[in-house]
Design an enzyme around this catalytic site. Sequence first.
Site, PDB file in Angstrom:
ATOM      1  N   ASN A  26      -7.965   6.376   0.690  1.00 14.50           N
ATOM      2  CA  ASN A  26      -7.448   5.045   0.968  1.00 14.50           C
ATOM      3  C   ASN A  26      -7.210   4.334  -0.361  1.00 14.50           C
ATOM      4  OD1 ASN A  26      -6.896   2.438   1.768  1.00 14.50           O
ATOM      5  ND2 ASN A  26      -8.537   2.352   3.290  1.00 14.50           N
ATOM      6  N   HIS A  35      -0.907   1.648   7.666  1.00 12.18           N
ATOM      7  CA  HIS A  35      -1.393   1.773   6.293  1.00 12.18           C
ATOM      8  C   HIS A  35      -1.060   3.177   5.797  1.00 12.18           C
ATOM      9  CE1 HIS A  35      -3.690   0.577   2.848  1.00 12.18           C
ATOM     10  NE2 HIS A  35      -4.598   1.528   3.000  1.00 12.18           N
ATOM     11  N   CYS A  94       0.825  -1.208   0.000  1.00  8.82           N
ATOM     12  CA  CYS A  94       0.000   0.000   0.000  1.00  8.82           C
ATOM     13  C   CYS A  94       0.855   1.252   0.000  1.00  8.82           C
ATOM     14  CB  CYS A  94      -0.949  -0.005   1.187  1.00  8.82           C
ATOM     15  SG  CYS A  94      -0.097   0.027   2.783  1.00  8.82           S
TER      16      CYS A  94
END
Length: 830
Positions: A511, A491, A327
């Site tokens: 996101n 994250h 990510c």
Amino acid sequence: MTPRKALERRMAETGTWQCSECTTTNSVLMARCHACKTPRKGSWKCGRCTLENGYDCERCSACQVKRTLSFRSQSPSPIEKFTQWISKPFRGKQRLPESEIAPKRANKRREESHGWSCPICTFSNDDAENFVCKMCGESNPWKIGSVDLVPSNESKSWSCPKCTMKNPPSRDRCEVCGCEAKGGAIEVDSRWSCQACTFLNSVEAKQCRVCRANRDQVEIESRHRFTLGRQESTCVDVRRQRDEENALRLWNDIVAFCKSNRLPFVDPMFPPCPKSLYLEPRHSDNPRVACWLRPQHIRQKELIRSSWVVFSTPKPSDIIQGIVGNCWFLSALAVLAEKPKLLQNIIITKNICQEGAYQVRLCRNGIWEVVLIDDVLPCNNYGMLVYSQANRGQLWVPLIEKALAKQLGCYEAMKGGACIEGLSLLTGAPCEKIRLQTNPNRPDDALDSDLIWARLLSVKDAGFLMGASCGSSNNSISEEEFRHVGLVSQHAYSVLDVQQVPQGRLIQLRNPWGSHSWRGDWGDASPLWTAELRKKLHARKTAKEGVFWIALKDLMKYFDRVDVCKVRPDWCETRIDTSLQSDGRGPTRVARIRVLADTEIDACLYQPHNRHFDAADSSIDLCVAILAVPPVGQVPTSAVSHSQRAVKACVTCSAFLREGDYLVVPMAFNHFNSTVEQKPCLLAIHTARPIEVDSFVPQSTLLSSSVYLMLTKSGKRSELFTGVTMYSLMTAGLIVAIENRNPSYALKFEADCTNSMNMVSSRNAMKTTDYIRPLSWQVILILTQLERTNSYSISFSRKASMSQRRIVDSALHEPQLTEGNCLLHQPYPL
């Protein structure tokens, strides 16, 4: 023998040649027929650098020496016979060395006559300094080129091993390639400098490691330069265009080969096999990667099948993370997707290639590299992509991901990381971070929310790229609380916007998963929203794409930092290869820059970063400083700016420089007294305006001087006695220096750091005792974080006293300074 060959042989023996057009006989040194002006066919060989030149060239194209008599024949010409005769040793009974005979013979003949007679046409030339005969153009037998043949001593002249150029003993540098000669022996730099980007490459490299410029072209251009000199920094867009042009030629050759053989391209360096997927081979009855397919055979996620494209109005929503935890990379890619022009600079092959060959340009460890890949992608049993998904048939996402996997060795090596690493990898621009939480090792380091907000607004106004890392560094927030508020711990999120509204300070995030939105204040369903404000900020009531707004106070609570990437296409850059030595001598090369007009500067220092987490981590602490120097000399006078010292892949130093000369000095300390002799690094210098950059081998005391000047600028000052100052700087460890300005008394200084944890000392001891003589300064010790993954603590106590007794050199330091740290820690006069 044929009549033609007999004629050619006779002409060669007599030193003439016959015109092919009018059959006129001409002197061998005449490039054109004196009757019809027809150029002579063939070539002549330079007597100095042995380069073959056409007869239409009056001078050698390499060393610029005027054409001399040298033609292809088995028998020597009259001038060659004369040269051989004059060079023969004396045959008498009292034989003298040739080095004594030739100069005496030459001086005698020059004394008898002020001129010289041409051996070809017997014309008497009145000036002995003329290089050629005024009548026929024959070379002066006493001077060929610019080297005096008669008094020359062949044993004293030296041949350059790089270009075979014969240089006179009076020169200490080759006239063609600039190689130095010291003490009669040639000292050749084992690297070659790229004329395009000034990067110093190894002698084995055929292309520049940074800009991929061809070495042959560099050598041709360097023949007309006797010394490299300073180079001007290059605009980043110009360098990118050069990289794309070089890559396009390779791509055309591959595509042409595949078309002629009717075969699709398969990358042999990254084949479709398990070793391209995992760090260690593994076996499973139900593997996630069941096959490797090309785009035309891959099933898309959408129900309606659309045609595949590389680019078609790219959007951040095209990015959907797969099974690998990258990510950090996909969030950086989503940030670039907000500016499609930046994204298109990464993909060089912008259209579908039927042969399956694509090129991607990435900057890893500070070095730009064009990565060649095929379009065979990992898929599951259903024929769908296993790793990053390609929404709307957009191939740019899996292609860029595969290029990074090839650079790292496999897909699994992409697991884990920070958004700042992805931004640097994709742009090659300087990156920095804005801390949102206090350092657990320094609880007294409080953060100012107003200062953080001002920095966020300035970054947004400058148009820089931003990404935020979620996860509390002090572990005060549980995973359950993160899930309750709709965030994903550990994250990376993309920062899309920063807005100051009457109701508060808001930041818009995305996101990269396309889901999991914030549920707290200013979330999509928050009652704080008004219809007018929602319309102004384009806030949706349901965030299907993972886009949401969050307040600054909540950002500082749940997020660690905001990573900033300073992308500026109009800036200039230069990259220098260097190494950090472990013997106290500092870097092998530093950069000296000349600022021609006031400019901003970002100096970045990179070290090779191993993302294989199971491998031993050999990272060292990095620091880069900018020092002011006088126009002449290498001794710095003051420190302008320096980066934070940290054990990580890259550090950055930013400053505003006035017109003048400066040194950019890289530093590292925690590899002292280790088995690593040199740590390769790369120094990248980015400036708003072009500057002149030159790299050189620094003085052995530069490292100690740089540390001292850095402490006097930014260190904490403590007055121990009258005229005695202690400087200390705590960053990734501790640096302590003492300045004794007292003219009569020495200072006894005892330092004790034995209770420190996860620290290594450059003195190889945690407890030291030193006597600092009057009017001198000394760097006492440098503590550095040993393992970057573990926390550290510093315990420092001191005891100081003044002493008037005379101290012998053997008792100045305890423990005694070693060969590896004496240059850094010995006292120096003020």
